[in-house]
Design a protein around this motif. Sequence first.
Motif, short mmCIF file in Angstrom:
data_model
loop_
_atom_site.label_atom_id
_atom_site.label_comp_id
_atom_site.label_asym_id
_atom_site.label_seq_id
_atom_site.Cartn_x
_atom_site.Cartn_y
_atom_site.Cartn_z
N SER A 5 -25.95 -15.70 10.20
CA SER A 5 -26.29 -17.10 10.43
C SER A 5 -25.07 -18.00 10.30
O SER A 5 -24.86 -18.91 11.12
CB SER A 5 -27.37 -17.53 9.43
N GLU A 6 -24.24 -17.75 9.28
CA GLU A 6 -23.02 -18.54 9.11
C GLU A 6 -22.07 -18.33 10.30
O GLU A 6 -21.44 -19.28 10.78
CB GLU A 6 -22.31 -18.14 7.81
N MET A 7 -21.98 -17.10 10.78
CA MET A 7 -21.13 -16.82 11.93
C MET A 7 -21.64 -17.53 13.18
O MET A 7 -20.83 -18.06 13.97
CB MET A 7 -21.07 -15.31 12.19
N GLU A 8 -22.94 -17.55 13.34
CA GLU A 8 -23.55 -18.22 14.50
C GLU A 8 -23.15 -19.69 14.54
O GLU A 8 -22.72 -20.21 15.58
CB GLU A 8 -25.07 -18.08 14.42
N VAL A 9 -23.26 -20.36 13.41
CA VAL A 9 -22.93 -21.78 13.34
C VAL A 9 -21.42 -21.98 13.47
O VAL A 9 -20.95 -22.90 14.14
CB VAL A 9 -23.44 -22.40 12.03
N GLY A 10 -20.65 -21.10 12.82
CA GLY A 10 -19.20 -21.20 12.89
C GLY A 10 -18.69 -21.08 14.31
O GLY A 10 -17.81 -21.85 14.74
N ARG A 11 -19.21 -20.13 15.07
CA ARG A 11 -18.79 -19.96 16.47
C ARG A 11 -19.14 -21.20 17.30
O ARG A 11 -18.39 -21.59 18.20
CB ARG A 11 -19.43 -18.70 17.06
N TYR A 12 -20.28 -21.80 17.00
CA TYR A 12 -20.66 -23.03 17.70
C TYR A 12 -19.61 -24.12 17.45
O TYR A 12 -19.18 -24.82 18.39
CB TYR A 12 -22.04 -23.50 17.23
N TYR A 13 -19.20 -24.27 16.18
CA TYR A 13 -18.20 -25.29 15.86
C TYR A 13 -16.86 -25.00 16.54
O TYR A 13 -16.13 -25.92 16.94
CB TYR A 13 -18.02 -25.41 14.36
N VAL A 14 -16.50 -23.73 16.68
CA VAL A 14 -15.26 -23.37 17.37
C VAL A 14 -15.33 -23.84 18.81
O VAL A 14 -14.35 -24.42 19.36
CB VAL A 14 -15.01 -21.85 17.30
N LYS A 15 -16.46 -23.62 19.47
CA LYS A 15 -16.62 -24.07 20.85
C LYS A 15 -16.50 -25.58 20.98
O LYS A 15 -16.04 -26.10 21.99
CB LYS A 15 -17.97 -23.60 21.39
N GLN A 16 -16.96 -26.28 19.91
CA GLN A 16 -16.86 -27.74 19.90
C GLN A 16 -15.48 -28.22 19.45
O GLN A 16 -15.23 -29.42 19.38
CB GLN A 16 -17.93 -28.32 18.97
N LYS A 17 -14.60 -27.27 19.14
CA LYS A 17 -13.26 -27.56 18.61
C LYS A 17 -13.30 -28.34 17.30
O LYS A 17 -12.36 -29.06 16.97
CB LYS A 17 -12.41 -28.29 19.67
N ASN A 18 -14.38 -28.14 16.57
CA ASN A 18 -14.50 -28.72 15.22
C ASN A 18 -14.07 -27.63 14.24
O ASN A 18 -14.89 -26.97 13.60
CB ASN A 18 -15.93 -29.17 14.95
#
Length: 285
Positions: free
Chosen positions: A176-189
């Motif tokens: 779950s943490e990885m899922e959210v983390g990858r999303y933030y990477v795509k957003q460049k956050n």
Amino acid sequence: MLRTPNWAAAIVWCALGGAMMALGGCASSTDVNSILNADPPEKMYADADALMNKGSFEAAARKFEDLDRSHPYSPEARRAIVLAAYAYYKAGKTPEAIASAERYTVMHPGTKDAPLAHHIIASSYFDDIRTANRDQGATRKALEQLKILKARYPDSTYARDAENRIRIAEDTLAASEMEVGRYYVKQKNFVAAINRFKVVVSDYQTTAHVEEALMRLTECYMALGVTTEAQTAVAVLGHNFPQSKWYHDAYALLKSDGLAPAQNNDSWITKAWKAVPKFSLGGPG
């Protein structure tokens, strides 16, 4: 001729009347009649057990609860609480199962059936674990109860089952943490992403997700220009998982910027790995 009133009898009837009114104020007439006309505890227990054997779990749970209410100080009453929880769990009534089991753990901690009560609570939450992209509230509660069960009752049969479930719960939380983390990477956050990957590296080192988390940390720290943390992440990754594809990707990313893996003793990544036996950071082999 007027008869002298029997004051003693009058007092008794008044007391009984007051008790009935008090009961009526907090319970239905059905509950009151059930308490006043209850069977002996051993019979109520046998009846509830028979309902369990027939698969009538919800009815069995109610019968066990009736026993506890009607004969709260009987030897059968204590076990009736945890069996009511188990019957509710088997009936699919998880909120009721959790409530009964929690009541048992509060009233009778450390008793023979306490591991079963914790097992029921943990199982109720564990059965509600969702996929990594869904809310993980039940997973966290299941993990908490499983760890309590393993720590307090390490020799119980439920503790052995808990070990495997702990691994599953931790893997789900890490995913779950990885899922959210990858999303933030795509957003460049990248700062928000680092916070997610940090949880995986700090709390879920034994899961398969830690390899990717270290590589993603490398990626994020390189994007932010924090090269010492990126170098440390790759050093940790290479030392512990030298054959991992994530290590090769992270190493290539460092090399593209003219850098190599290197230990930073002040890095939180280094400190997170201190518990690992005989750990030392180094460059690629």
